[in-house]
Structures are given as structure tokens and as C-alpha cells.
Design a protein around this motif. Structure first.
Motif, PDB file in Angstrom:
ATOM      1  N   UNK A 123       7.451  -6.584 -13.270  1.00 39.78           N
ATOM      2  CA  UNK A 123       7.794  -5.314 -13.918  1.00 39.78           C
ATOM      3  C   UNK A 123       7.471  -4.126 -13.032  1.00 39.78           C
ATOM      4  N   UNK A 124       6.537  -4.276 -12.135  1.00 35.53           N
ATOM      5  CA  UNK A 124       6.175  -3.177 -11.241  1.00 35.53           C
ATOM      6  C   UNK A 124       6.794  -3.353  -9.864  1.00 35.53           C
ATOM      7  N   UNK A 125       7.823  -4.176  -9.767  1.00 42.44           N
ATOM      8  CA  UNK A 125       8.510  -4.342  -8.496  1.00 42.44           C
ATOM      9  C   UNK A 125       7.760  -5.240  -7.544  1.00 42.44           C
ATOM     10  N   UNK A 126       6.941  -6.139  -8.042  1.00 40.59           N
ATOM     11  CA  UNK A 126       6.228  -7.041  -7.173  1.00 40.59           C
ATOM     12  C   UNK A 126       4.962  -6.441  -6.635  1.00 40.59           C
ATOM     13  N   UNK A 127       4.740  -5.175  -6.910  1.00 40.94           N
ATOM     14  CA  UNK A 127       3.484  -4.553  -6.531  1.00 40.94           C
ATOM     15  C   UNK A 127       3.430  -3.995  -5.130  1.00 40.94           C
ATOM     16  N   UNK A 128       4.379  -4.306  -4.248  1.00 36.57           N
ATOM     17  CA  UNK A 128       4.238  -3.811  -2.882  1.00 36.57           C
ATOM     18  C   UNK A 128       5.423  -2.989  -2.407  1.00 36.57           C
ATOM     19  N   UNK A 129       6.364  -2.665  -3.290  1.00 41.49           N
ATOM     20  CA  UNK A 129       7.526  -1.892  -2.872  1.00 41.49           C
ATOM     21  C   UNK A 129       7.123  -0.498  -2.397  1.00 41.49           C
ATOM     22  N   UNK A 130       6.117   0.097  -2.992  1.00 43.40           N
ATOM     23  CA  UNK A 130       5.698   1.436  -2.608  1.00 43.40           C
ATOM     24  C   UNK A 130       4.267   1.466  -2.070  1.00 43.40           C
ATOM     25  N   UNK A 131       3.727   0.316  -1.734  1.00 42.38           N
ATOM     26  CA  UNK A 131       2.373   0.294  -1.198  1.00 42.38           C
ATOM     27  C   UNK A 131       2.298   1.106   0.077  1.00 42.38           C
ATOM     28  N   UNK A 132       1.221   1.788   0.231  1.00 46.47           N
ATOM     29  CA  UNK A 132       0.982   2.578   1.424  1.00 46.47           C
ATOM     30  C   UNK A 132       0.018   1.814   2.316  1.00 46.47           C
ATOM     31  N   UNK A 133       0.358   1.692   3.581  1.00 44.20           N
ATOM     32  CA  UNK A 133      -0.488   0.975   4.520  1.00 44.20           C
ATOM     33  C   UNK A 133      -0.837   1.857   5.706  1.00 44.20           C
ATOM     34  N   UNK A 134      -2.099   1.838   6.070  1.00 45.78           N
ATOM     35  CA  UNK A 134      -2.549   2.516   7.288  1.00 45.78           C
ATOM     36  C   UNK A 134      -3.055   1.483   8.292  1.00 45.78           C
ATOM     37  N   UNK A 135      -2.651   0.236   8.096  1.00 41.85           N
ATOM     38  CA  UNK A 135      -3.006  -0.858   9.003  1.00 41.85           C
ATOM     39  C   UNK A 135      -2.110  -0.780  10.237  1.00 41.85           C
ATOM     40  N   UNK A 136      -2.687  -0.755  11.438  1.00 40.81           N
ATOM     41  CA  UNK A 136      -1.857  -0.709  12.651  1.00 40.81           C
ATOM     42  C   UNK A 136      -0.816  -1.821  12.715  1.00 40.81           C
ATOM     43  N   UNK A 137      -1.108  -2.984  12.119  1.00 45.40           N
ATOM     44  CA  UNK A 137      -0.157  -4.085  12.128  1.00 45.40           C
ATOM     45  C   UNK A 137       1.156  -3.767  11.442  1.00 45.40           C
ATOM     46  N   UNK A 138       1.156  -2.782  10.557  1.00 42.43           N
ATOM     47  CA  UNK A 138       2.382  -2.378   9.868  1.00 42.43           C
ATOM     48  C   UNK A 138       3.320  -1.601  10.787  1.00 42.43           C
ATOM     49  N   UNK A 139       2.808  -1.121  11.917  1.00 41.22           N
ATOM     50  CA  UNK A 139       3.575  -0.274  12.832  1.00 41.22           C
ATOM     51  C   UNK A 139       3.953  -1.006  14.122  1.00 41.22           C
ATOM     52  N   UNK A 140       3.038  -1.809  14.625  1.00 42.40           N
ATOM     53  CA  UNK A 140       3.184  -2.415  15.949  1.00 42.40           C
ATOM     54  C   UNK A 140       4.297  -3.460  16.009  1.00 42.40           C
TER      55      UNK A 140
END
Length: 144
Positions: free
Chosen positions: A18-35
Motif C-alpha cells: 500500500x505504501x509502494x513497497x516502502x522504497x519508492x521515495x526513500x532518501x539515501x545518502x549512502x555513497x553506494x547509491x551514487x557510485x
């Protein structure tokens, strides 16, 4: 006990769906999300003015192993960067110097030199500049 556990798990799964799986709008500041991804610049928003990018595929960054590969419109280049949890900064950048008609390369290069922080949210990379009011936005390249 088993039935209670099953009902509880079904409730949690339903809530997650119901909440879209929980990670559709999650905010990440983990470098792995960018590299190790190619990011295309789409817009810069700030208090002075907004810049909408005419051709995002001509303005890209790829960060890996402490080196930034950057596409400045018709020019290629790069430099160093430092990244940690939510923080990103670029060192001096080098670039070829071909003339690119109707280019936004100077704005792009200037903005990159002012980056101080990042987050990835909803698949969008946000780079916040040192004024804490201006944000560059990037989308992940479609082929990735």
C-alpha cells in the motif's frame, strides 16, 4: 502461534504494498547509491534562477575509484572527487576545449565545482551546492 505469525506477516506485506513497497521515495545518502552509475544533469534550481538542461545526455558524471568522468556537452574531461555519507565535493576538473554550439557547459562545470552534499531520492540524484539553496538534479542514464 503459527497463525498469528502468518496474519502478522500478511498485514506487513499489505502495508508495504500500500505504501509502494516502502522504497519508492526513500532518501539515501549512502555513497553506494551514487557510485558506478552514469548520471545525466536535468536541471539546477536555486534562488537566483533555474536552469533547465536542453540535452541531459550531453552533461553526465560517472564516479568510481576517486575519479570523476565528466561529459561537458561536446567535451570530455574529469577530475577527482571526495564522497562520504551525504557529502560530495569535486577537485579541479580538466576538459577538452572544443566549441560546443548553444552549450550549457560553463554553467555545468561551475555548478559541479560548488557541490557540497548529495542525496538520491526516487531515483533522482540531488547535488546541493555550497550556498545550501541551489540544487542540481540528475537522472540515471537510461541504459543502466
Amino acid at each position: 502461534m503459527g497463525r498469528t505469525f502468518t496474519v502478522l506477516m500478511l498485514c506487513l506485506i499489505t502495508l508495504g504494498c500500500a505504501t509502494g513497497g516502502g522504497n519508492a521515495q526513500l532518501s539515501s545518502t549512502d555513497p553506494g547509491a551514487v557510485l558506478d552509475k552514469t548520471w545525466q544533469w536535468t536541471v539546477t534550481k536555486g534562488p537566483q534562477h533555474d536552469v533547465t538542461v536542453i540535452a541531459p545526455e550531453r552533461y553526465t558524471i560517472f564516479l568510481a575509484d576517486g575519479r570523476a568522468q565528466v561529459k561537458f556537452d561536446c567535451n570530455g574531461g574529469g577530475g577527482t572527487y571526495k564522497i562520504s555519507q551525504g557529502k560530495l565535493s569535486f577537485g579541479p576538473m580538466m576538459s577538452t576545449k572544443m566549441f560546443c554550439r548553444d552549450s550549457q557547459d560553463i554553467i555545468f562545470a561551475d555548478n559541479l565545482q560548488q557541490v557540497a552534499a548529495f542525496k538520491v531520492e526516487g531515483g533522482v540524484l540531488y547535488l546541493t551546492l555550497t550556498d545550501n539553496q541551489t540544487t542540481m538534479q540528475f537522472r540515471q542514464a537510461p541504459n543502466e
